[in-house]
Motif scaffolding. Structure first.
Motif, PDB file in Angstrom:
ATOM      1  N   ILE A  57       0.835  -1.199   0.000  1.00 18.25           N
ATOM      2  CA  ILE A  57       0.000   0.000   0.000  1.00 18.25           C
ATOM      3  C   ILE A  57       0.869   1.247   0.000  1.00 18.25           C
ATOM      4  N   GLN A  58       0.237   2.406  -0.300  1.00 14.33           N
ATOM      5  CA  GLN A  58       0.840   3.727  -0.157  1.00 14.33           C
ATOM      6  C   GLN A  58      -0.239   4.689   0.326  1.00 14.33           C
ATOM      7  N   ALA A  59       0.192   5.790   0.975  1.00 10.45           N
ATOM      8  CA  ALA A  59      -0.808   6.720   1.513  1.00 10.45           C
ATOM      9  C   ALA A  59      -0.372   8.179   1.553  1.00 10.45           C
ATOM     10  N   VAL A  60       0.903   8.468   1.389  1.00  3.70           N
ATOM     11  CA  VAL A  60       1.378   9.846   1.538  1.00  3.70           C
ATOM     12  C   VAL A  60       0.829  10.736   0.421  1.00  3.70           C
ATOM     13  N   THR A  61       0.795  10.211  -0.784  1.00  2.00           N
ATOM     14  CA  THR A  61       0.304  10.993  -1.927  1.00  2.00           C
ATOM     15  C   THR A  61      -0.862  10.269  -2.589  1.00  2.00           C
ATOM     16  N   PRO A  62      -1.752  10.996  -3.242  1.00  2.00           N
ATOM     17  CA  PRO A  62      -2.892  10.351  -3.903  1.00  2.00           C
ATOM     18  C   PRO A  62      -2.424   9.460  -5.047  1.00  2.00           C
ATOM     19  N   PRO A  63      -3.179   8.419  -5.352  1.00  2.00           N
ATOM     20  CA  PRO A  63      -2.840   7.592  -6.510  1.00  2.00           C
ATOM     21  C   PRO A  63      -2.964   8.394  -7.800  1.00  2.00           C
ATOM     22  N   VAL A  97       7.038   3.653   4.381  1.00  2.00           N
ATOM     23  CA  VAL A  97       7.954   3.475   5.510  1.00  2.00           C
ATOM     24  C   VAL A  97       9.349   3.928   5.099  1.00  2.00           C
ATOM     25  N   PRO A  98      10.076   4.728   5.905  1.00  2.00           N
ATOM     26  CA  PRO A  98       9.823   5.043   7.317  1.00  2.00           C
ATOM     27  C   PRO A  98       8.943   6.265   7.548  1.00  2.00           C
ATOM     28  N   GLY A  99       8.359   6.834   6.495  1.00  2.00           N
ATOM     29  CA  GLY A  99       7.516   8.009   6.658  1.00  2.00           C
ATOM     30  C   GLY A  99       6.039   7.702   6.520  1.00  2.00           C
ATOM     31  N   ALA A 100       5.626   6.501   6.923  1.00  2.00           N
ATOM     32  CA  ALA A 100       4.227   6.091   6.758  1.00  2.00           C
ATOM     33  C   ALA A 100       3.300   6.954   7.601  1.00  2.00           C
ATOM     34  N   ILE A 101       2.166   7.352   7.018  1.00  2.00           N
ATOM     35  CA  ILE A 101       1.208   8.205   7.726  1.00  2.00           C
ATOM     36  C   ILE A 101      -0.225   7.701   7.607  1.00  2.00           C
ATOM     37  N   GLY A 102      -0.490   6.755   6.706  1.00  2.00           N
ATOM     38  CA  GLY A 102      -1.859   6.332   6.430  1.00  2.00           C
ATOM     39  C   GLY A 102      -2.227   5.038   7.118  1.00  2.00           C
ATOM     40  N   VAL A 126       0.725   1.701   9.504  1.00  2.00           N
ATOM     41  CA  VAL A 126       0.035   2.381  10.595  1.00  2.00           C
ATOM     42  C   VAL A 126      -1.309   1.716  10.912  1.00  2.00           C
ATOM     43  N   MET A 127      -1.679   1.737  12.198  1.00  2.00           N
ATOM     44  CA  MET A 127      -3.020   1.309  12.609  1.00  2.00           C
ATOM     45  C   MET A 127      -3.663   2.406  13.447  1.00  2.00           C
ATOM     46  N   ARG A 128      -4.998   2.346  13.588  1.00  2.00           N
ATOM     47  CA  ARG A 128      -5.749   3.310  14.389  1.00  2.00           C
ATOM     48  C   ARG A 128      -7.029   2.640  14.905  1.00  2.00           C
ATOM     49  N   VAL A 140      -0.574  -6.372  14.291  1.00  2.00           N
ATOM     50  CA  VAL A 140       0.796  -6.059  14.698  1.00  2.00           C
ATOM     51  C   VAL A 140       1.328  -5.083  13.664  1.00  2.00           C
ATOM     52  N   ALA A 141       1.618  -3.859  14.105  1.00  2.00           N
ATOM     53  CA  ALA A 141       1.916  -2.773  13.167  1.00  2.00           C
ATOM     54  C   ALA A 141       3.193  -2.042  13.544  1.00  2.00           C
ATOM     55  N   GLY A 142       3.658  -1.221  12.600  1.00  2.00           N
ATOM     56  CA  GLY A 142       4.861  -0.442  12.832  1.00  2.00           C
ATOM     57  C   GLY A 142       4.623   0.813  13.638  1.00  2.00           C
ATOM     58  N   SER A 143       3.389   1.359  13.580  1.00  2.00           N
ATOM     59  CA  SER A 143       3.108   2.607  14.289  1.00  2.00           C
ATOM     60  C   SER A 143       1.604   2.789  14.456  1.00  2.00           C
ATOM     61  N   ILE A 144       1.250   3.832  15.215  1.00  2.00           N
ATOM     62  CA  ILE A 144      -0.140   4.219  15.443  1.00  2.00           C
ATOM     63  C   ILE A 144      -0.309   5.646  14.953  1.00  2.00           C
ATOM     64  N   GLY A 145      -1.426   5.931  14.287  1.00  2.00           N
ATOM     65  CA  GLY A 145      -1.687   7.285  13.808  1.00  2.00           C
ATOM     66  C   GLY A 145      -3.169   7.525  13.636  1.00  2.00           C
ATOM     67  N   PRO A 146      -3.590   8.795  13.474  1.00  2.00           N
ATOM     68  CA  PRO A 146      -5.017   9.101  13.441  1.00  2.00           C
ATOM     69  C   PRO A 146      -5.668   9.063  12.061  1.00  2.00           C
ATOM     70  N   SER A 147      -4.868   9.200  10.984  1.00  2.00           N
ATOM     71  CA  SER A 147      -5.462   9.408   9.657  1.00  2.00           C
ATOM     72  C   SER A 147      -5.172   8.250   8.711  1.00  2.00           C
ATOM     73  N   HIS A 148      -6.079   8.082   7.716  1.00  2.00           N
ATOM     74  CA  HIS A 148      -5.803   7.088   6.672  1.00  2.00           C
ATOM     75  C   HIS A 148      -5.074   7.703   5.476  1.00  2.00           C
ATOM     76  N   GLY A 149      -4.865   9.021   5.511  1.00  2.00           N
ATOM     77  CA  GLY A 149      -4.157   9.660   4.407  1.00  2.00           C
ATOM     78  C   GLY A 149      -4.827   9.352   3.078  1.00  2.00           C
TER      79      GLY A 149
END
Length: 231
Positions: A57-63, A97-102, A126-128, A140-149
């Motif tokens: 997957i990807q999430a930082v930029t729109p497809p 990763v390492p800049g995952a936000i979604g 990321v999970m939320r 089991v995830a690498g990080s926790i965040g609020p947005s799906h980006g």
């Protein structure tokens, strides 16, 4: 993998499985496990065990592809996740990763994938929605965040890399709050006895030292018995 082995693997933690693989192989050096610290949505839940259903997957930029292409791939992904051997585990590599936000894993996707019969998910992303995930489906995830980006699936049913652990589709995965491990296919028939051997040998040490005080001479004898029992 028979039902007895499956239930055993759900009861033991991932470090135990890593050690048992070495017992079964008769050597150290096994390295098909995650590196670094991971987070678990339900740390006290049974371990996640199953055959990998993989995606990226990807999430930082729109497809950048046409909307219909994205929609078609999304539904093909869900069809793929609904199929395959069970128990199954979704194993998702986040290409940001390492800049995952979604956060791909939240209340919606955990419920969908649980309904497909999957046992849980492993991701470097990321999970939320930690209070809203269904019971019986851990992440089991690498990080926790609020947005799906702008999270979207880019491909699936291909090998993925999760913190240094290569996972091919169908590989047997074990994961918990410590991280994840791929169990070699050749080890599976011997894994139950390897876990039993490991537990018997460790009991020798625990019986001798837990809640007690011993001399070094006592320890030498205990350690010799421990090493003899685990080989």
């Amino acid at each position: 993998m028979d039902d007895a082995l499956l239930e055993l693997l759900r009861r033991v933690d991932t470090p135990t499985v890593c050690n048992a693989i070495e017992v079964a192989e008769g050597k150290r050096g096994f390295n098909a496990f995650t590196r670094g610290t991971m987070l678990c949505s339900a740390p006290e839940a049974p371990a996640i065990v199953g055959h990998a259903r993989t995606a990226r997957i990807q999430a930082v930029t729109p497809p950048q592809e046409p909307t219909e292409v994205i929609k078609t791939r999304r539904m093909a992904y869900y069809k793929y996740m609904s199929e395959g051997p069970r128990p199954g585990v979704a194993v998702i590599q986040d290409m940001d990763v390492p800049g995952a936000i979604g956060a791909y894993w939240g209340e919606v996707n955990t419920n969908i994938h649980k309904a497909f019969g999957l046992s849980g998910a492993v991701t470097d992303g990321v999970m939320r929605d930690l209070g809203d995930m269904p019971g019986g489906f851990s992440v089991v995830a690498g990080s926790i965040g609020p947005s799906h980006g702008f999270v979207h699936v880019i491909d699936f049913d291909q090998p993925v890399d999760i913190f240094g652990m290569t996972v091919t589709p169908g590989a047997l995965v074990h994961a918990d709050r410590h991280g994840a491990v791929v169990i070699p296919e050749a080890v599976v028939p011997h894994l139950g006895e390897a876990i039993a051997t490991l537990m018997r040998s460790e009991k020798i040490v625990f019986d001798a030292v837990k809640g007690k005080q011993i001399t070094f001479e006592d320890f030498e004898a205990v350690w010799a018995a421990f090493e003899a029992a685990r080989t």
